[in-house]
Design an enzyme around this catalytic site. Structure first.
Site, mmCIF file in Angstrom:
data_model
loop_
_atom_site.group_PDB
_atom_site.id
_atom_site.type_symbol
_atom_site.label_atom_id
_atom_site.label_comp_id
_atom_site.label_asym_id
_atom_site.label_seq_id
_atom_site.Cartn_x
_atom_site.Cartn_y
_atom_site.Cartn_z
ATOM 1 N N SER A 257 1.556 -8.332 -0.305
ATOM 2 C CA SER A 257 1.901 -9.287 0.747
ATOM 3 C C SER A 257 0.730 -10.217 1.000
ATOM 4 O O SER A 257 -0.414 -9.925 0.667
ATOM 5 C CB SER A 257 2.326 -8.559 2.020
ATOM 6 O OG SER A 257 1.279 -8.596 2.957
ATOM 7 N N LYS A 258 1.070 -11.339 1.609
ATOM 8 C CA LYS A 258 0.094 -12.348 1.944
ATOM 9 C C LYS A 258 -0.993 -11.781 2.853
ATOM 10 O O LYS A 258 -2.135 -12.217 2.829
ATOM 11 C CB LYS A 258 0.842 -13.444 2.710
ATOM 12 C CG LYS A 258 0.516 -14.839 2.294
ATOM 13 C CD LYS A 258 1.416 -15.819 3.015
ATOM 14 C CE LYS A 258 0.665 -17.105 3.247
ATOM 15 N NZ LYS A 258 1.509 -18.239 3.546
#
Ligand code: GLU
Ligand code: ZN
Length: 491
Positions: free
Chosen positions: A259-260
């Site tokens: 994920s970011k």
């Protein structure tokens, strides 16, 4: 494919720090453009004032430059479709949204959030598709007047055609979406702000994008965009529907999507740790693509020469930090020594370097650099590897001391000191002979004999080749450090 008319785009939103998934998308688009002699368009999707930041915008530009991606159209370089920041193109979107409504491709939807939720829940409970049900497709003038009297502010919703949408994904092959799975969707907020769902395909159309290469997370927006494209063609705004290719997910720890927000995904982290841009790009290219089965290490030029979207693998790719570092290490070794020494420069200064600037010795650095170049995985490791040359005393690393200074180390060190005293200090080989002889005198192999010497001189159990290090540090300092270690052992 060799086609001068390929136009691809990289169109991030300036929110937060750039992450490796984004870099992989940029890389594949850029490599495809360069491979085909096409055009790489860089567009900033900054229509979300609440989340976008100028700082993040600057970082995006800086990151692309650091990675070595040049863009043919975009911020700062301009181009025939300027401006390339969506925040500066708002009138265009408003006008197109109005045209879409006038032509019946979009309509005002007056439903409130709670009404939508209620109907969604009811649909779910009844086992029906839970997307927007089309209620406001036909609103009579009386209903409209009533809604407005109630103070409702409508959003603009795109009317999906009641037909199955099929397209051939460049990576995944033929994909089909049935109408019940792609409901009408919002394109303009109640406050008049256009949404990603509108501005992204509108700009792709206006900027004459031929190939949309992006992450698999955006696959669900593709049938909507194809339908919108058809409407734009109908309006004379778009010419042709682009080809779409969805790049595989990047998986992180525990086989979860990277994920970011995952610290491991931040591009800045790799820059700070001293990844070379070419090493990082080589590694990221392997997330969904390969040059050939037996060649993991290659230059960006080799990638560009070979890259085709058709060869991208649709299966999720696993992000493996160890492999990324190993590849980076290879790229460090591929540098010329001069290039290597120059790239290390940031880590030889504050805030990374623990030594006083005046204690840095350029000649010693030049002498040690070739030995370091063959050993580093990332450039930031240089600081710890050479600090013994520039600090007045070696670092104190208790764990290393405990590990190396065993029973009898003092006797060994005394003999080593004696042999080193009379060795030839212009020859690392002679220094090695000296420590070897000291080891033999105490029944120790070279590896065991050199450990206490290394810790006495460098403070650590691991480091650059020892005898070259001693030669560069010099006789006087080496012997003084052995004396200091002997004193510490005696105490
Ligand atoms: N601004 C969008 C994003 O960063 C672009 C998506 C796309 O490539 O279409 O997710
Ligand atoms: Zn509605």
């Amino acid at each position: 494919m060799a086609n001068g008319s390929v136009r691809v785009r990289f169109c991030p939103s300036p929110t937060g720090n750039p992450h490796v998934g984004l870099v992989r998308t940029a890389l594949f688009n850029w490599a495809f453009a360069r491979h085909t002699g096409g055009t790489f368009v860089f567009r900033i999707e900054d229509t979300d004032a609440a989340r976008d930041s100028e700082e993040s915008y600057e970082q995006l530009l800086d990151s692309l430059r650091w990675l070595g991606f040049t863009w043919d159209e975009g911020p700062e370089v301009g181009g025939p479709h300027a401006p390339y920041r969506q925040s500066q193109r708002m009138e265009t979107y408003t006008e197109i949204a109005r045209k879409l409504q006038d032509a019946g491709h979009a309509y005002h939807c007056y439903c409130t959030a709670s009404e939508l939720e209620e109907r969604r829940d009811a649909a779910r409970a009844a086992g029906r598709p839970s997307g927007y049900d089309g209620k406001c497709r036909e609103v009579t003038p009386e209903q409209k007047a009533r809604y407005e009297a109630e103070g409702r502010e409508p959003i603009v919703r795109f009317r999906m055609p009641d037909e199955t949408i099929t397209f051939t994904d460049l990576v995944r092959g033929e994909l089909t979406f049935t109408p019940e799975n792609v409901p009408d969707y919002g394109i303009v907020r109640a406050n008049g702000a256009p949404l990603y769902t509108l501005v992204n395909p509108v700009d792709d159309a206006l900027m004459e994008i031929t190939h949309v290469l992006r992450g698999e997370d955006l696959l669900s927006s593709t049938p909507r965009q194809i339908a919108l494209y058809k409407a734009l063609i109908d309006l004379g705004v778009a010419k042709e529907i682009p080809s779409f290719g969805h790049l595989p997910y990047v998986m992180g720890e525990g086989n979860k999507k990277l994920s970011k927000r995952d610290p491991q995904s931040s591009l800045n982290l790799y820059r700070e740790r001293g990844f070379l841009p070419e090493g990082l790009l080589n590694y990221l290219s392997l997330l969904g693509w390969s040059l050939s089965a037996d060649k993991d290490i290659f230059t960006i030029e080799e990638m560009v020469a070979a890259f085709d979207v058709a060869d991208v693998n649709p299966n999720p790719a696993r992000f493996d930090l160890k492999k990324a570092e190993a590849i980076n290490a290879d790229h460090i070794r591929m540098l010329s020594v001069t290039d290597f020494t120059e790239r290390c420069a940031p880590w030889l200064k504050a805030p990374f370097a623990p030594w006083a600037p005046e204690d840095f010795d350029e000649a010693k650095w030049q002498a040690v650099a070739p030995h370091a170049q063959t050993r580093l995985k990332v450039l930031s490791e240089i600081t710890d590897n050479v600090d013994f040359l520039f600090l007045p005393e070696p670092v104190e690393d208790e764990a290393s001391w405990q590990k190396a200074m065993k029973e009898g180390s003092d006797a060994l060190l005394r003999t080593a000191r004696e042999k080193l005293e009379s060795a030839d200090w212009t020859s690392a080989e002679s220094l090695k002979e000296a420590v070897l002889a000291a080891g033999e005198a105490h029944g120790l192999k070279l590896g065991k004999a050199q450990a206490p010497v290394r810790v006495a001189v460098t403070g650590r159990t691991v480091g650059l080749p020892l005898f070259e290090s001693l030669e560069i540090l010099g006789k006087e300092k080496t012997l003084a450090r052995i004396d200091a270690a002997l004193a510490k052992l005696a105490a």
